[in-house]
Write a protein that holds these residues in place. Structure first.
Motif, PDB file in Angstrom:
ATOM      1  N   ARG A  72     -20.128  -8.659 -30.243  1.00 45.11           N
ATOM      2  CA  ARG A  72     -20.203  -7.986 -28.951  1.00 45.11           C
ATOM      3  C   ARG A  72     -19.007  -8.350 -28.102  1.00 45.11           C
ATOM      4  O   ARG A  72     -18.411  -9.416 -28.247  1.00 45.11           O
ATOM      5  CB  ARG A  72     -21.513  -8.329 -28.231  1.00 45.11           C
ATOM      6  CG  ARG A  72     -21.656  -9.784 -27.811  1.00 45.11           C
ATOM      7  CD  ARG A  72     -23.097 -10.098 -27.413  1.00 45.11           C
ATOM      8  NE  ARG A  72     -23.509  -9.349 -26.235  1.00 45.11           N
ATOM      9  CZ  ARG A  72     -24.774  -9.224 -25.835  1.00 45.11           C
ATOM     10  NH1 ARG A  72     -25.761  -9.785 -26.532  1.00 45.11           N
ATOM     11  NH2 ARG A  72     -25.055  -8.523 -24.738  1.00 45.11           N
ATOM     12  N   ASP A  73     -18.663  -7.452 -27.204  1.00 44.56           N
ATOM     13  CA  ASP A  73     -17.595  -7.654 -26.244  1.00 44.56           C
ATOM     14  C   ASP A  73     -18.183  -7.290 -24.892  1.00 44.56           C
ATOM     15  O   ASP A  73     -18.223  -6.120 -24.510  1.00 44.56           O
ATOM     16  CB  ASP A  73     -16.385  -6.784 -26.577  1.00 44.56           C
ATOM     17  CG  ASP A  73     -15.198  -7.063 -25.672  1.00 44.56           C
ATOM     18  OD1 ASP A  73     -15.379  -7.641 -24.585  1.00 44.56           O
ATOM     19  OD2 ASP A  73     -14.070  -6.700 -26.056  1.00 44.56           O
ATOM     20  N   ASN A  74     -18.655  -8.292 -24.177  1.00 42.51           N
ATOM     21  CA  ASN A  74     -19.343  -8.027 -22.921  1.00 42.51           C
ATOM     22  C   ASN A  74     -18.415  -7.426 -21.866  1.00 42.51           C
ATOM     23  O   ASN A  74     -18.868  -6.683 -20.994  1.00 42.51           O
ATOM     24  CB  ASN A  74     -19.986  -9.310 -22.396  1.00 42.51           C
ATOM     25  CG  ASN A  74     -21.165  -9.747 -23.241  1.00 42.51           C
ATOM     26  OD1 ASN A  74     -21.701  -8.973 -24.031  1.00 42.51           O
ATOM     27  ND2 ASN A  74     -21.583 -10.998 -23.085  1.00 42.51           N
ATOM     28  N   ALA A  75     -17.130  -7.745 -21.924  1.00 44.14           N
ATOM     29  CA  ALA A  75     -16.180  -7.165 -20.979  1.00 44.14           C
ATOM     30  C   ALA A  75     -16.075  -5.662 -21.157  1.00 44.14           C
ATOM     31  O   ALA A  75     -15.779  -4.936 -20.197  1.00 44.14           O
ATOM     32  CB  ALA A  75     -14.812  -7.813 -21.135  1.00 44.14           C
ATOM     33  N   LYS A  76     -16.313  -5.180 -22.377  1.00 46.10           N
ATOM     34  CA  LYS A  76     -16.286  -3.752 -22.669  1.00 46.10           C
ATOM     35  C   LYS A  76     -17.679  -3.148 -22.750  1.00 46.10           C
ATOM     36  O   LYS A  76     -17.813  -1.960 -23.058  1.00 46.10           O
ATOM     37  CB  LYS A  76     -15.545  -3.497 -23.978  1.00 46.10           C
ATOM     38  CG  LYS A  76     -14.074  -3.870 -23.946  1.00 46.10           C
ATOM     39  CD  LYS A  76     -13.398  -3.538 -25.266  1.00 46.10           C
ATOM     40  CE  LYS A  76     -11.920  -3.860 -25.219  1.00 46.10           C
ATOM     41  NZ  LYS A  76     -11.237  -3.535 -26.501  1.00 46.10           N
ATOM     42  N   SER A  77     -18.689  -3.954 -22.497  1.00 46.70           N
ATOM     43  CA  SER A  77     -20.087  -3.505 -22.551  1.00 46.70           C
ATOM     44  C   SER A  77     -20.400  -2.832 -23.882  1.00 46.70           C
ATOM     45  O   SER A  77     -21.049  -1.779 -23.927  1.00 46.70           O
ATOM     46  CB  SER A  77     -20.388  -2.554 -21.385  1.00 46.70           C
ATOM     47  OG  SER A  77     -20.208  -3.206 -20.143  1.00 46.70           O
ATOM     48  N   THR A  78     -19.951  -3.459 -24.964  1.00 43.06           N
ATOM     49  CA  THR A  78     -20.072  -2.854 -26.281  1.00 43.06           C
ATOM     50  C   THR A  78     -20.589  -3.855 -27.306  1.00 43.06           C
ATOM     51  O   THR A  78     -20.184  -5.018 -27.305  1.00 43.06           O
ATOM     52  CB  THR A  78     -18.715  -2.302 -26.753  1.00 43.06           C
ATOM     53  OG1 THR A  78     -18.225  -1.365 -25.783  1.00 43.06           O
ATOM     54  CG2 THR A  78     -18.862  -1.593 -28.087  1.00 43.06           C
ATOM     55  N   VAL A  79     -21.468  -3.379 -28.171  1.00 42.68           N
ATOM     56  CA  VAL A  79     -21.976  -4.136 -29.304  1.00 42.68           C
ATOM     57  C   VAL A  79     -21.529  -3.434 -30.577  1.00 42.68           C
ATOM     58  O   VAL A  79     -21.547  -2.206 -30.653  1.00 42.68           O
ATOM     59  CB  VAL A  79     -23.509  -4.241 -29.261  1.00 42.68           C
ATOM     60  CG1 VAL A  79     -24.031  -5.084 -30.419  1.00 42.68           C
ATOM     61  CG2 VAL A  79     -23.961  -4.834 -27.934  1.00 42.68           C
TER      62      VAL A  79
END
Length: 123
Positions: free
Chosen positions: A72-79
């Motif tokens: 996941r990349d929380n800065a990009k709001s993506t899993v």
């Protein structure tokens, strides 16, 4: 309001790879574990993988261990779900969701599902 939009599915030959993405809006990604589920034709929706909010811990169903990797990349709001060495039995519609574990069973936190993304693996 929260939205979950899955993408990245497609048709691939056995042994190939795909990377699925789930873009999250709203508060779903805040302090929540996230996971992936899949549903094959004529079968129930099953848990595939989960990842903690920090991204430091992950869990997988036995059938995908060593082949799939959740991140996941929380800065990009993506899993993401990286899927390697794909097999025909991986064919299914894949869904992402906020998840929790109760009595060692992973469940979606909410009772609704998005469109999902179709993964088809040919032999």
């Amino acid at each position: 309001q929260e939205q979950l939009v899955e993408s990245g599915g497609g048709l691939v030959q056995a042994g190939g790879s795909l990377r699925l993405s789930c873009v999250v809006s709203g508060n779903t990604l805040s302090n929540r574990a996230m996971g992936w589920f899949r549903q094959a034709p004529g079968k129930e929706r099953d848990f595939v993988a989960a990842i903690s909010y920090s991204g430091t811990t992950s869990w997988y169903v036995d059938s995908v261990k060593g082949r799939f990797a959740i991140s996941r990349d929380n800065a990009k709001s993506t899993v993401y779900l990286q899927m390697n060495v794909l097999k025909p039995e991986d064919t299914a519609v894949y869904y992402c969701a906020a998840v929790y574990r109760y009595n060692n069973v992973w469940r979606a936190q909410y009772d609704y599902w998005g469109q999902g993304t179709q993964v088809t693996v040919s032999s």
